[in-house]
Design an enzyme around this catalytic site. Structure first.
Site: not given
Ligand code: COA
Ligand code: MG
Length: 303
Positions: A282, A32, A168, A234-235
């Protein structure tokens, strides 16, 4: 003097307004992520991946970097921190896939970045990858990282950006996080200053509440006001919003163009300061206008 240190504010490299993290072992999210139009997609091997899933994530990330079409997004991988014991295997897995850049978390001093750069250089030679083609982005998220900013920001020619890891950092210094963020303001500003001094992009802290667009907008705007060029997300629902905040609007671009045009005219006539719309213009005002135009160019809004 390092190559990047000679770059000035008007020659901004690719826009990194939104760097989207994806846990490296979550294939569905990786699929995605590359469709969302984020400026950079960062496949994470560090804190987004549980300790007992590191090896699995490493091979999934390498495979995704090798086979997926990232569309408009820059391909980044975040390795584990130097000293974690995972860093060598992470680099050996991801560098041969030729990512655009490697994100190094928890950078405490310049030697850590130089070590990563040398290791990448060895792998580039071994695999016939253009020398220096893989960029480095360092994360400042510890007290030592902040006090060593000058050396870190000028450590290595691969370094293009620094990211502020506020959570952090707060944990490291014993700060209590608040909505206002005064407890991280010193580090947040120090990172912008170091980036500006050495021609790097400054990437702001992460806003964790991905169901609060108003909060995200306010926090992102504050970062932009401090001088940040982009931020971490992250989203999926955070991507377009932060891109909008970090892209100069049409009115701002038009005004910056007016100032730049008027400046060119007046400077040619030998005047360093002049009046425009009853306000003094300036050098600092002209530089700010040039920076707006550079950001608009980097975002593809003007040629
Ligand atoms: N990248 C791509 N797609 C993402 C995503 C991301 N970072 N975060 C969520 N999505 C997708 C989900 O898979 C879902 O898609 P789907 O319905 O087709 O399965 C859609 O977006 C909606 O997601 P949602 O249900 O609102 O969130 P979630 O509960 O699945 O995930 C998190 C929430 C925070 C766990 C997730 O956003 C995530 O993993 N973020 C990245 C975390 C990370 O990498 N942290 C380390 C760096 S700080
Ligand atoms: Mg960090």
């Amino acid at each position: 003097m390092r190559e990047t240190a000679r770059r000035n504010a008007t020659q901004e490299i690719r826009a990194r307004r939104a760097i989207l993290y994806v846990p490296g072992n979550d294939t569905r999210k990786v699929e995605k992520a590359v469709t969302l139009g984020a400026d950079s997609v960062c496949l994470d091997l560090e804190d987004g991946v549980a300790a007992n899933r590191k090896a699995e994530a490493r091979s999934l990330v390498a495979n995704a970097l090798r086979t997926r079409d990232f569309g408009v997004s820059e391909k980044l991988a975040r390795i584990n921190g130097i000293g974690s014991g995972f860093e060598n295997d992470d680099l050996a897995a991801v560098v041969p896939t030729r990512p655009d850049g490697i994100v190094v978390p928890k950078v405490n001093d310049a030697d850590e970045l130089r070590w990563v750069s040398e290791r990448i250089g060895e792998l580039e030679i071994r695999d016939g990858i253009t020398r220096g083609s893989i960029a480095l982005i360092g994360m400042i998220e510890s007290a030592r990282g902040v006090v060593n900013l000058r050396e870190i920001a000028s450590a290595d020619a691969r370094l293009e950006a620094l990211i502020f890891g506020a959570e952090d950092y707060a944990a490291d210094v014993g700060a209590i996080r608040t909505r206002e963020g005064l407890e991280v303001l010193y580090a947040r500003s120090a990172i912008v200053a170091a980036c500006a001094a050495f021609g790097l992009q400054a990437i702001d802290l992460l806003f964790l509440d991905f169901h609060d667009p108003d909060g995200l907008r306010a926090e992102t705007l504050r970062g932009a006001q401090l001088g940040y060029a982009g931020t971490q997300v992250i989203h999926p629902n955070q991507v377009a919003l932060v891109q909008e905040v970090f892209t100069p609007g049409d009115a701002a671009i038009a005004q910056a163009q007016r100032i730049a045009d008027a400046a060119a005219q007046h400077l040619a006539d030998g005047r360093g300061a002049f009046a425009l719309d009853d306000k003094m213009v300036d050098m600092p005002v002209i530089k700010a206008a040039e920076r707006v135009l550079a950001r608009a160019r980097a975002a593809g809004k003007i040629d």
